[in-house]
Design an enzyme around this catalytic site. Structure first.
Site, PDB file in Angstrom:
ATOM      1  N   THR A 265      46.307  -0.830   5.311  1.00  0.00           N
ATOM      2  CA  THR A 265      45.812  -2.075   5.982  1.00  0.00           C
ATOM      3  C   THR A 265      46.148  -1.772   7.443  1.00  0.00           C
ATOM      4  OG1 THR A 265      48.093  -3.653   5.630  1.00  0.00           O
ATOM      5  CG2 THR A 265      45.830  -3.968   4.147  1.00  0.00           C
ATOM      6  N   ASP A 266      45.410  -1.964   8.523  1.00  0.00           N
ATOM      7  CA  ASP A 266      46.315  -2.855   9.956  1.00  0.00           C
ATOM      8  C   ASP A 266      47.934  -4.317   9.885  1.00  0.00           C
ATOM      9  OD1 ASP A 266      47.600  -2.959  12.291  1.00  0.00           O
ATOM     10  OD2 ASP A 266      45.401  -3.695  13.231  1.00  0.00           O
ATOM     11  N   TYR A 267      48.543  -4.186  10.206  1.00  0.00           N
ATOM     12  CA  TYR A 267      49.407  -4.845  10.151  1.00  0.00           C
ATOM     13  C   TYR A 267      48.996  -6.772   9.730  1.00  0.00           C
ATOM     14  CZ  TYR A 267      53.782  -6.241  11.919  1.00  0.00           C
ATOM     15  OH  TYR A 267      56.105  -6.788  12.447  1.00  0.00           O
TER      16      TYR A 267
END
Ligand code: BGC
Length: 740
Positions: A265-267
């Site tokens: 995932t992104d952050y």
């Protein structure tokens, strides 16, 4: 380690241990006081009953000692002895920083881009890093969006070549994780670069035709180059958040593109599924993301707190977890971490030759800066001239762009240093002249500025102006180093006004009033609207953020020791109202014609022309290049045939130089209305003064294909015009061909 050994490890893990492999935490969870960079909102994670020593990976631990200590302690305390994998944002440099990606794209030199990425990988490898969250290949048509600095710009051909070059540079030949490599992570899947109105984290809404034709090819190119990881995007795509989008992540990425690496995932994007209103709560978000094919949860407690109960309640198929864990183990194995968890740290050949970094850094500076204007050959500067170098970037080392958190500031060549190396220092006078802006508060990011904060203090503007004026009066010529602060672009750096700050415009006007030639050098992470200031410059060199050594290249160009050759990878609008503006715009039933500008009912504005200030592909040189004699070996061709289009390019100037020859195609009639032109190939060539070279581009049927309204790739028989051009608005040299 062989596949069956990995399977054996997988089978030996408890469910908690498996889930741990899918969790990514930052350094301070393992060791208090670890230097770490927060690139997202800092919230308490709320880990419940979680054993830290099951965690699979750590993010943004950039200090080698911290990294070693963390791995050490982790391996002592973990039961399963599977090493941690370290991932970080090593986007276009680790300690040595190369120009920002948008600037790199302006070189149109994909070999150089690959060489740069290789150096970056080596430097980070020696610091024990395993994975870089790069390349970012989000195609972007909106310079209001702060992350343009991190992307290769607006074009599909440039984006796909950039993606390939970066992956090959980071991972080594064929993406095989060769010696001193990093595993690359292409991002942000998908279409993160197209938020409505350029506002960060905004929604993306587009047809499948657009998505496939324009936005997906660069990610696909990275996957085809065997990129090891892919990162999700924060945005929704046609209503569905990318991180939970099964069609995007399983149907397209896994099944159609054939991606079999790690999907992260992104952050905190997984938790944001709740905020998007797409998941009821964190538990629901965990299920949705897992089912959508997300392997690693970056920096939240969503997977760690909820995957187990989902499996135990029979709401999640354990095979999804097993598949994800296996992919993480495979990545660790490909990196050789089972054999050596301290990969790179103990390599005896520990240092890369500094000379090699300098050489590439200077070359990048020379090839990425774009000469936008040079009236009356104001540049290059004469060695005898007395030069006032004025402006907030004259001596400023904050020229690496936002994504360079581990930059070694001691080695950064400021414009002053670069110029003192090539001009007689006695002929140079320096002054700051202006603040970059009068209020840094809105820009934010102060936590990460650290010891740079002195560079972001507002000073007495009147005094700066007066001092600059006094100094400039002593000079024959003025070099004005202007621009945006590094934190005005990058993540969270969207702006509605992308003109130069008014305090700097004030400085420019004051300098102009002295009646001396004024040369601009602009440092920024985005195309600015220059309509209000362009006329005040006699010459203008757009430097972007040139990185550690780029200013040496800029100084070489100012001195005429190097000839500018950068070409714009993004269109420069006249004003914000023209945005989004890009060269491969679609056709209209009522196109504007030069002869009917006064006629109302055509596709145009009533208060502005359709033309940009500078088109895509534009870039001047100290030489001039004449194009003539366009030819093709096939005016009719069949699907199976390659065709070649060639043109003679003559350097009519007095200086040897390089230029970028651009081959565009215009499709006359198709199943859908096609863009006016599309870039298909570029050739960067060196031509001696007075010399002529024939430049050829070979095109295959793929160059004539496109996605139709059903999302299917097709081609049509019929007529095409091929242009060999100096930039996207240069239509002088063209030839007709026919697919039969
Ligand atoms: C950015 C990513 C980055 C990640 C980790 C996010 O905010 O969107 O590009 O890799 O943080 O730092």
């Amino acid at each position: 380690m062989k596949h069956n050994q990995l399977m054996h490890i997988l089978d030996s893990l408890t469910l908690d241990q498996k889930i741990g492999q899918l969790v990514q935490l930052s350094g301070e969870f393992f060791k208090e006081g670890t230097q770490t960079t927060e690139t997202g909102p800092s919230t308490k994670l709320g880990l419940e009953n979680y054993n830290i020593y099951n965690t699979g990976s750590a993010i943004n631990v950039t200090n080698a000692q911290d990294l070693r200590a963390i791995q050490n302690e982790y391996l002592e305390k973990t039961e399963h002895k599977i090493p941690l994998i370290f991932m970080a944002d090593i986007i276009y440099g680790f300690e040595t920083i190369f120009p920002i990606p948008l600037a790199q794209a302006c070189t149109f030199d994909f070999e150089l881009i690959q060489q740069g990425a290789k150096i970056v990988a080596e430097e980070a490898y020696y610091a024990g890093q395993h994975v870089t969250f790069s390349p970012m290949v989000d195609l972007v048509r909106d310079p209001r969006w702060g992350r343009v600095m991190e992307s290769p710009g607006e074009d599909v051909y440039v984006g796909t070549n950039f993606a390939r070059a970066m992956v090959n540079g980071f991972q080594g030949k064929d993406g095989k994780l060769g010696p001193k490599s990093l595993a690359a992570c292409v991002k942000h899947f998908a279409a993160y670069g197209a938020p409505v109105a350029g506002r960060e984290y905004g929604a993306v809404d587009m047809s499948e035709q657009q998505l496939r034709e324009v936005y997906l090819p660069s990610y696909r190119a990275a996957v085809d180059a065997n990129v090891k990881l892919v990162m999700t995007a924060f945005n929704t795509l046609n209503g569905i958040p990318a991180t939970g989008n099964k069609w995007l992540n399983r149907t397209l990425l896994r099944n159609e593109f054939g991606f079999d690496g790690v999907f992260i995932t992104d952050y905190a994007a997984i938790k944001e599924l709740v905020q998007h209103g797409y998941a009821e709560d964190d538990c629901d978000a965990a299920r949705i993301a897992m089912e959508a094919g997300v392997d690693i949860d970056m920096k939240t407690s969503v997977y760690s707190n909820h995957l187990k109960s989902l499996v135990e309640a029979g709401q999640l198929d354990i095979t999804l977890i097993d598949e994800a864990v296996l992919r993480v183990l495979e990545l660790k194995n490909d990196l050789g971490l089972f054999e050596n968890p301290y990969r790179g740290l103990d390599d005896p050949n520990s240092q890369i030759d500094e000379g090699k970094k300098i050489e590439k850094g200077v070359e990048f500076g020379e090839k990425s800066a774009v000469l936008l204007k040079n009236d009356n050959q104001t540049l290059p500067l004469s060695a005898a001239a007395k030069i006032a170098v004025i402006g907030p970037f004259a001596e400023n080392p904050a020229i690496v762009g936002m994504w360079a958190f581990s930059a070694d500031y001691h080695r950064i060549v400021t414009l002053r240093k670069g110029m003192e190396d090539v001009f007689n220092p006695e002929n140079l006078i320096f002054a700051e002249g202006s603040n970059i802006m009068m209020d840094y508060n809105r820009v934010g990011f102060s936590d990460n500025i650290g010891n740079l904060s002195a560079l972001f203090q507002v000073k007495d503007q009147e005094q700066l102006l007066d001092d600059a004026e006094a100094k400039a009066k002593e000079a024959d010529i003025i070099v004005l180093a202007l621009g945006e602060s590094m934190f005005e672009s990058g993540e969270g750096g969207s702006k509605t006004n992308i003109h130069l700050a008014s305090c700097q415009v004030e400085l420019l006007k004051r300098m102009k009033s002295l009646g001396k030639p004024v040369i601009g050098v602009i440092y920024t992470g985005r195309p600015l609207c220059l309509d209000n200031i362009i006329d005040d410059f006699d010459a203008l060199l757009y430097a972007w953020y040139p990185g550690t050594y780029g200013n040496s290249g800029i100084a070489n160009m100012l001195a005429g020791k190097a000839n500018p050759s950068g070409h714009l990878a993004m269109t420069f609008p006249k004003n914000e109202g023209q945005i989004p503006i890009y060269y491969n715009t679609y056709r209209s039933g009522r196109p504007i014609r030069s002869e009917d500008v006064a006629y109302r009912f055509t596709s145009r504005y009533i208060d502005q022309t359709n033309q940009p200030l500078f088109p895509f592909g534009f870039g001047l040189s100290y030489s001039e290049f004449r194009y003539d004699n366009i030819k093709t070996d096939h005016s009719e061709f069949k699907e199976s045939e390659l065709i070649t289009v060639s043109i003679d390019v003559t350097n009519t100037g007095l200086m040897d130089g390089e230029t970028v020859v651009q081959c565009y195609v215009h499709d006359h009639i198709a199943q859908i209305s096609r863009p006016v032109i599309e870039l298909k190939q570029t050739k960067r060539i060196f031509i001696k003064a007075g010399e002529t070279k024939t430049v050829s581009c070979g095109l295959s049927i793929d160059d004539f294909k496109y996605h139709n309204d059903k999302g299917t790739k097709v081609y049509d028989k019929g007529q095409f015009t091929i242009y060999m051009a100096q930039h996207a608005e240069d239509r002088a040299n063209h030839i007709e061909v026919r697919l039969v």
